[in-house]
Design an enzyme around this catalytic site. Structure first.
Site, mmCIF file in Angstrom:
data_model
loop_
_atom_site.group_PDB
_atom_site.id
_atom_site.type_symbol
_atom_site.label_atom_id
_atom_site.label_comp_id
_atom_site.label_asym_id
_atom_site.label_seq_id
_atom_site.Cartn_x
_atom_site.Cartn_y
_atom_site.Cartn_z
ATOM 1 N N ASN A 1 2.290 9.491 11.604
ATOM 2 C CA ASN A 1 0.966 9.568 12.223
ATOM 3 C C ASN A 1 -0.047 8.742 11.444
ATOM 4 O O ASN A 1 0.121 7.547 11.353
ATOM 5 C CB ASN A 1 0.574 11.025 12.438
ATOM 6 C CG ASN A 1 1.434 11.668 13.511
ATOM 7 O OD1 ASN A 1 1.516 11.182 14.626
ATOM 8 N ND2 ASN A 1 2.122 12.754 13.167
ATOM 9 N N LYS B 1 -0.052 -9.071 -9.341
ATOM 10 C CA LYS B 1 0.882 -7.948 -9.245
ATOM 11 C C LYS B 1 1.590 -7.648 -10.574
ATOM 12 O O LYS B 1 2.464 -6.792 -10.621
ATOM 13 C CB LYS B 1 1.945 -8.255 -8.178
ATOM 14 C CG LYS B 1 1.393 -8.535 -6.784
ATOM 15 C CD LYS B 1 0.872 -7.282 -6.115
ATOM 16 C CE LYS B 1 0.502 -7.555 -4.664
ATOM 17 N NZ LYS B 1 0.008 -6.338 -3.974
ATOM 18 N N LYS C 1 7.872 -2.363 16.862
ATOM 19 C CA LYS C 1 8.584 -1.279 16.179
ATOM 20 C C LYS C 1 9.780 -0.816 17.012
ATOM 21 O O LYS C 1 10.855 -0.519 16.465
ATOM 22 C CB LYS C 1 7.635 -0.115 15.916
ATOM 23 C CG LYS C 1 6.555 -0.416 14.888
ATOM 24 C CD LYS C 1 5.682 0.803 14.624
ATOM 25 C CE LYS C 1 4.627 0.520 13.571
ATOM 26 N NZ LYS C 1 3.797 1.712 13.277
ATOM 27 N N TYR D 1 0.819 -1.216 0.000
ATOM 28 C CA TYR D 1 0.000 0.000 0.000
ATOM 29 C C TYR D 1 0.851 1.263 0.000
ATOM 30 O O TYR D 1 0.730 2.114 -0.886
ATOM 31 C CB TYR D 1 -0.927 -0.019 1.222
ATOM 32 C CG TYR D 1 -1.819 1.201 1.322
ATOM 33 C CD1 TYR D 1 -2.783 1.448 0.346
ATOM 34 C CD2 TYR D 1 -1.702 2.088 2.380
ATOM 35 C CE1 TYR D 1 -3.613 2.558 0.431
ATOM 36 C CE2 TYR D 1 -2.528 3.199 2.474
ATOM 37 C CZ TYR D 1 -3.484 3.431 1.502
ATOM 38 O OH TYR D 1 -4.286 4.529 1.578
ATOM 39 N N VAL E 1 2.500 -4.591 8.754
ATOM 40 C CA VAL E 1 2.567 -4.953 10.173
ATOM 41 C C VAL E 1 2.912 -6.424 10.402
ATOM 42 O O VAL E 1 3.767 -6.729 11.244
ATOM 43 C CB VAL E 1 1.242 -4.581 10.874
ATOM 44 C CG1 VAL E 1 1.183 -5.181 12.283
ATOM 45 C CG2 VAL E 1 1.090 -3.064 10.947
ATOM 46 N N PRO E 2 2.284 -7.366 9.694
ATOM 47 C CA PRO E 2 2.619 -8.776 9.977
ATOM 48 C C PRO E 2 4.081 -9.128 9.730
ATOM 49 O O PRO E 2 4.566 -10.139 10.240
ATOM 50 C CB PRO E 2 1.698 -9.550 9.013
ATOM 51 C CG PRO E 2 0.582 -8.613 8.699
ATOM 52 C CD PRO E 2 1.197 -7.250 8.706
ATOM 53 N N SER F 1 10.214 0.251 8.690
ATOM 54 C CA SER F 1 8.785 0.440 8.474
ATOM 55 C C SER F 1 8.093 0.817 9.778
ATOM 56 O O SER F 1 7.922 -0.017 10.672
ATOM 57 C CB SER F 1 8.161 -0.840 7.899
ATOM 58 O OG SER F 1 6.807 -0.624 7.597
ATOM 59 N N PRO G 1 8.801 -13.119 -5.578
ATOM 60 C CA PRO G 1 8.561 -13.466 -6.990
ATOM 61 C C PRO G 1 7.151 -13.068 -7.390
ATOM 62 O O PRO G 1 6.192 -13.294 -6.654
ATOM 63 C CB PRO G 1 8.761 -14.986 -7.006
ATOM 64 C CG PRO G 1 9.763 -15.219 -5.906
ATOM 65 C CD PRO G 1 9.413 -14.230 -4.829
#
Length: 314
Positions: free
Chosen positions: A151, A43, A131, A16, A84-85, A109, A38
């Site tokens: 944010n 995609k 994080k 994203y 996140v995962p 990230s 790959p």
């Protein structure tokens, strides 16, 4: 480093935020690389788009250390936009960077709250702790870094709160709606990040994205939308107590969403601390960049609203 065109490698470039990051890097004239899994049929269009933009594509898994090290050794800056995962998968990126002394900057990230200055309900706190683990590992490895506190993503949350792609007469408000939140357009998050990743002033620093035109409350956002659309929305308030209960009772990963809504829209953590003279704020560092204010984004939504996007927490 600030004036030369550094070679930038993006992990998660098909995700994203990653798509915006790659395009921002290319638009600023940086030789741009992506490290992606790959390619799968869904995609292919984006893959071809990147190729047409002159992006160098490395295909491999995060477990493929040899490929990762080979990719990292060809660039100056590494930016991770992993979802996140995959946050803890960044330990593998850190390990690869340690074998590539050419890296001048690593941007892990994050792109959310300033995790060393806020706290949240347990499901969200666990995410922020991950994080922080990546931050501490980066520092322990002696890797030059920039941590980005962007944010909230504006297009994502405007869609979530207002559903501009639909004609609805109802809107949900979390808490009393007065808490201030910072909503930054995704294209601007990417642009600021590319600028910061090659800026000597942001080396080994946190940069916070808090442009004054993007600080809004839910009530202000809803009122602005009503004025622009000429409608009056029926409002339903969801109490803090109900959100807390949902964060405790819903299964993973749905509980994370509730904890994030509490932190941002009820607790107001993104505006819970004042910036001081030692803080770096993006719109002040880069005043020449014309960011998209929340008001301007609402105007865009009248004509071409963002496509709905679900956050991935698992």
């Amino acid at each position: 480093m600030g004036s030369e065109k550094s070679k930038i490698l993006v992990f998660g470039g098909r995700g994203y935020l990653g798509k915006y990051m790659v395009k921002a890097s290319v638009s600023m004239g940086h030789p741009t690389y992506v490290y992606v899994r790959p390619v799968d049929p869904s995609k292919l269009q984006l893959h071809h788009e990147f190729e047409s933009m002159g992006v160098t594509i490395f295909q491999g898994e995060l477990d493929d250390e040899e490929k990762m090290v080979a990719a990292v050794k060809q660039v100056d800056v590494v930016i991770s936009t992993l979802a996140v995962p995959q946050h803890l998968e960044q330990f593998k990126i850190i390990h690869a960077i340690k074998q590539a002394p050419n890296i001048k900057r690593f941007v892990p990230s994050e792109f959310g709250n300033e995790v060393d200055r806020v706290s949240g309900l347990p499901p969200f706190q666990a995410l922020m702790e991950n994080k922080k683990r990546i931050r501490r590992a980066t520092e322990s490895a002696g890797i030059p870094f920039t941590y980005v506190s962007a944010n909230s993503f504006a297009a994502y949350f405007v869609d979530f709160l207002l559903h501009p792609h639909q004609t609805l007469q109802h809107v949900s408000i979390y808490g009393n709606g007065d808490a201030k939140v910072v909503l930054n357009f995704e294209e601007d998050v990417a642009a600021y990040t590319i600028k910061a990743s090659v800026d000597p002033r942001t080396c080994n620093r946190v940069i916070i994205y808090r442009p004054p035109g993007n600080i809004v409350s839910q009530l202000h956002l809803i009122s602005s939308w009503e004025k622009k659309t000429g409608t009056t929305l029926q409002r339903t308030h969801i109490s803090e107590q109900d959100i807390i209960k949902l964060s405790e009772s819903l299964p993973f990963p749905e509980n994370i969403s509730m904890a994030i809504l509490h932190n941002i829209f009820i607790k107001g953590d993104q505006m819970s601390f004042e910036l001081n003279a030692n803080d770096l704020e993006a719109s002040e560092l880069y005043p020449e960049y014309k960011y998209t204010s929340v008001d301007k984004l609402l105007d865009i939504c009248l004509v071409n609203p963002p496509k709905p996007k679900l956050a991935a927490f698992a």
